[in-house]
Write a protein that holds these residues in place. Structure first.
Motif, PDB file in Angstrom:
ATOM      1  N   ASP A 143       0.840  -1.199   0.000  1.00  0.00           N
ATOM      2  CA  ASP A 143       0.000   0.000   0.000  1.00  0.00           C
ATOM      3  C   ASP A 143       0.876   1.250   0.000  1.00  0.00           C
ATOM      4  O   ASP A 143       2.115   1.172   0.013  1.00  0.00           O
ATOM      5  N   GLY A 144       0.231   2.402   0.000  1.00  0.00           N
ATOM      6  CA  GLY A 144       0.966   3.652  -0.071  1.00  0.00           C
ATOM      7  C   GLY A 144       1.899   3.873   1.103  1.00  0.00           C
ATOM      8  O   GLY A 144       3.022   4.377   0.934  1.00  0.00           O
ATOM      9  N   GLY A 196       4.574  13.933  -3.865  1.00  0.00           N
ATOM     10  CA  GLY A 196       3.204  13.445  -3.824  1.00  0.00           C
ATOM     11  C   GLY A 196       2.239  14.465  -3.247  1.00  0.00           C
ATOM     12  O   GLY A 196       1.266  14.094  -2.591  1.00  0.00           O
ATOM     13  N   ARG A 199      -3.276  15.004  -5.392  1.00  0.00           N
ATOM     14  CA  ARG A 199      -3.910  13.705  -5.530  1.00  0.00           C
ATOM     15  C   ARG A 199      -3.393  12.937  -6.740  1.00  0.00           C
ATOM     16  O   ARG A 199      -3.110  11.737  -6.671  1.00  0.00           O
ATOM     17  N   ASP A 200      -3.230  13.629  -7.871  1.00  0.00           N
ATOM     18  CA  ASP A 200      -2.789  12.940  -9.083  1.00  0.00           C
ATOM     19  C   ASP A 200      -1.377  12.386  -8.928  1.00  0.00           C
ATOM     20  O   ASP A 200      -1.106  11.233  -9.291  1.00  0.00           O
ATOM     21  N   SER A 201      -0.469  13.204  -8.398  1.00  0.00           N
ATOM     22  CA  SER A 201       0.912  12.744  -8.248  1.00  0.00           C
ATOM     23  C   SER A 201       1.005  11.646  -7.191  1.00  0.00           C
ATOM     24  O   SER A 201       1.786  10.698  -7.333  1.00  0.00           O
ATOM     25  N   ASP A 203      -1.402   9.459  -6.476  1.00  0.00           N
ATOM     26  CA  ASP A 203      -1.949   8.243  -7.092  1.00  0.00           C
ATOM     27  C   ASP A 203      -0.919   7.591  -8.004  1.00  0.00           C
ATOM     28  O   ASP A 203      -0.798   6.356  -8.049  1.00  0.00           O
ATOM     29  N   ARG A 204      -0.165   8.428  -8.741  1.00  0.00           N
ATOM     30  CA  ARG A 204       0.846   7.868  -9.648  1.00  0.00           C
ATOM     31  C   ARG A 204       1.962   7.195  -8.852  1.00  0.00           C
ATOM     32  O   ARG A 204       2.418   6.104  -9.209  1.00  0.00           O
ATOM     33  N   GLU A 206       1.726   5.827  -5.907  1.00  0.00           N
ATOM     34  CA  GLU A 206       1.225   4.583  -5.319  1.00  0.00           C
ATOM     35  C   GLU A 206       1.061   3.487  -6.368  1.00  0.00           C
ATOM     36  O   GLU A 206       1.242   2.302  -6.072  1.00  0.00           O
ATOM     37  N   SER A 207       0.764   3.886  -7.615  1.00  0.00           N
ATOM     38  CA  SER A 207       0.680   2.876  -8.667  1.00  0.00           C
ATOM     39  C   SER A 207       2.062   2.288  -8.953  1.00  0.00           C
ATOM     40  O   SER A 207       2.182   1.102  -9.298  1.00  0.00           O
TER      41      SER A 207
END
Length: 498
Positions: A143-144, A196, A199-201, A203-204, A206-207
């Motif tokens: 997880d993150g 990070g 939110r977008d950065s 999420d990237r 964590e992916s």
């Protein structure tokens, strides 16, 4: 080679120099005559551009050298003051690791057994660009929070415990963790929080964390090997001290920092290019891929922070793969025992004492080679022998475990990282015959997880591995202690392009 560069000066059976002008020390070339003929004009020009770049004091061209990103793949570049992202590359801390098992070679003679092992590994370790844990049923979820921790701490005891990786394996790493230039992991944490920040950065990021425990595409691989010790007694003793077992099964892995390292590296290239343009600075030889920063500047420190985080991820990625592979072997051989022999990088910049000077040693497709009693091996299991050097060749001709000799000092305590390409990927796909590739591997009793072995990764796309090893030994840099014979290969499962 003499026709490629008229300034070449032969200095030994497998050593030469290239003069670049009176004000600069020459480029050191490692390679016998057969290998020197593999260096094309562009490779030589990249080496010259690298040697003439600001702050650079020395460049070494290894026998696997070929065209790279700014600097050749297969080179070593030294600077006491500057750091260069190009001679590290986008796959930060691309590395090799070797897991030794107690399975005798005759236990995997059966192709049925090997197919079961391939399937068991495939259920745990995904392979291919962009692939991660969601693509296989038996991976480790990350997880993150855990991703953030391992990216900033590396293979710490807490990280290894959470992932079920033996704590002792950290002692078998060239570097089990990397910190910010100030020696702090907290500085890395602050940097990662900044990256990070939305939110977008986040999420990237964590992916990318979810790619932990996976191979990439291209030349990344996992390979089951049979270990064959060298014949002389001294080499056999060194191999045994490394934890190798003659005539037993081992597993060799090649991969790096996956999408996380790629994103961190590309972000740094963009940032440094923008900084150059704002300041009106000229790129070395007009090549933006040789962008650089003073290591003490804000730009330099940020690059070293991002590189450290990519390197931490690569370290834990390898350890996770080895643990998952061991679990896969236990699915077929329930009582199997396995230990990590070594984990060593070949895309990194490290600060090391070279001669009388502290240098930033950039190894691009080059492997550290510290011999016995090198100060950098104090308080490690390899202080009295030198550490293992893991050199992948190709499935047909095998791979090698070597140990450095005192002569490695002439190459900045570095050797090649493998065989090195002799064909570009495009040329290999056009020139090599798919049926011949697959038939040759079958005739050598080598299995693969691929329907068709990738043409651009075929043995003939690479240099003659025996000549590469001969160059290293003739130059007095290292000696082979064991050869690894491939029995099956895990590659990106996508079929080769038609």
């Amino acid at each position: 080679m003499d026709t490629i560069n008229p300034n070449l000066r032969i200095s030994g059976p497998a050593t030469a120099t290239i003069d670049v002008g009176d004000a600069h020390s020459p480029i050191t070339v490692i390679g016998n005559d057969a290998i020197r003929q593999t260096f094309d004009d562009q490779t030589i020009q990249q080496a010259i551009n690298s040697r003439l770049a600001p702050g650079v004091t020395d460049v070494v061209l290894n026998p696997d050298a070929h065209v790279g990103y700014g600097a050749p793949v297969g080179c070593v570049m030294l600077s006491p003051t500057h750091v260069y992202p190009g001679p590290v590359g986008v796959d930060i801390k691309c590395s090799m690791s070797l897991l030794q098992t107690d399975i005798p070679a005759d236990e995997i003679v059966s192709q049925t057994v090997r197919r079961k092992l391939i399937q068991a590994i495939g259920k745990r370790v995904p392979s291919g660009a962009g692939r991660g844990q969601r693509h296989v049923p038996k991976s480790r979820p990350v997880d993150g929070r855990l991703g953030f921790q391992l990216t900033t701490e590396g293979a710490s005891k807490n990280v290894l415990k959470k992932l079920g990786i033996p704590k002792a394996w950290a002692d078998r790493c060239e570097d089990w963790h990397h910190t910010a230039p100030d020696g702090s992991s907290d500085t890395l944490a602050a940097r990662l929080e900044f990256l990070g920040r939305n939110r977008d950065s986040l999420d990237r990021l964590e992916s990318k964390y979810r790619q932990l425990g996976s191979y990439g595409g291209g030349n990344h691989f996992g390979e089951a090997e049979v270990v064959r010790f060298a014949k002389d007694q001294a080499s056999r003793e060194v191999a045994q001290s490394f934890g190798l077992r003659d005539g037993h099964v081992a597993f060799l892995s090649h991969c790096g920092s996956r999408g996380l390292g790629h994103d961190l590296a590309m972000g740094q290239f963009r940032s440094l290019k923008t900084s150059f343009q704002k300041q009106g600075l000229a790129f070395p030889a007009g090549d933006p891929q040789l962008v650089y920063a003073d290591a003490r500047s804000d730009e330099g420190r940020l690059y070293l922070c991002d590189m450290a985080m990519g390197a931490n991820f690569a370290t834990v990625n390898h350890l996770m793969i080895n643990q998952l592979v061991l679990e896969a072997f236990r699915e077929v051989f329930p009582s199997v025992r396995g230990e990590l022999v070594y984990f060593i990088s070949h895309n990194i910049v490290r600060q090391e004492q070279v001669g009388q000077q502290l240098q930033w040693v950039h190894r691009k497709g080059a492997t550290r080679a510290f011999p016995a009693r090198h100060p950098g091996l104090q308080r490690t299991p390899f202080a009295e022998t030198g550490h293992p050097i893991l050199l992948p060749g190709n499935p047909r001709d095998g791979s090698s475990v070597m140990v450095a000799l005192p002569g490695a000092e002439r190459s900045a305590f570095s050797v090649n990282h493998g065989a090195g390409r002799r064909m570009s990927r495009t040329k290999a796909k056009k020139m090599l015959d798919q049926h011949q590739i697959d038939t040759e591997l079958m005739n050598h009793d080598i299995l693969s997880n691929c329907r068709q072995y990738p043409r651009d990764e075929a043995p003939d796309a690479y240099k003659d591995f025996n000549q590469v090893l001969a160059s290293v030994e003739q130059a007095g840099l290292a000696t082979e202690v064991a050869r690894l014979e491939a029995k099956f290969v895990i590659k990106d499962g996508a079929p080769a392009d038609d």
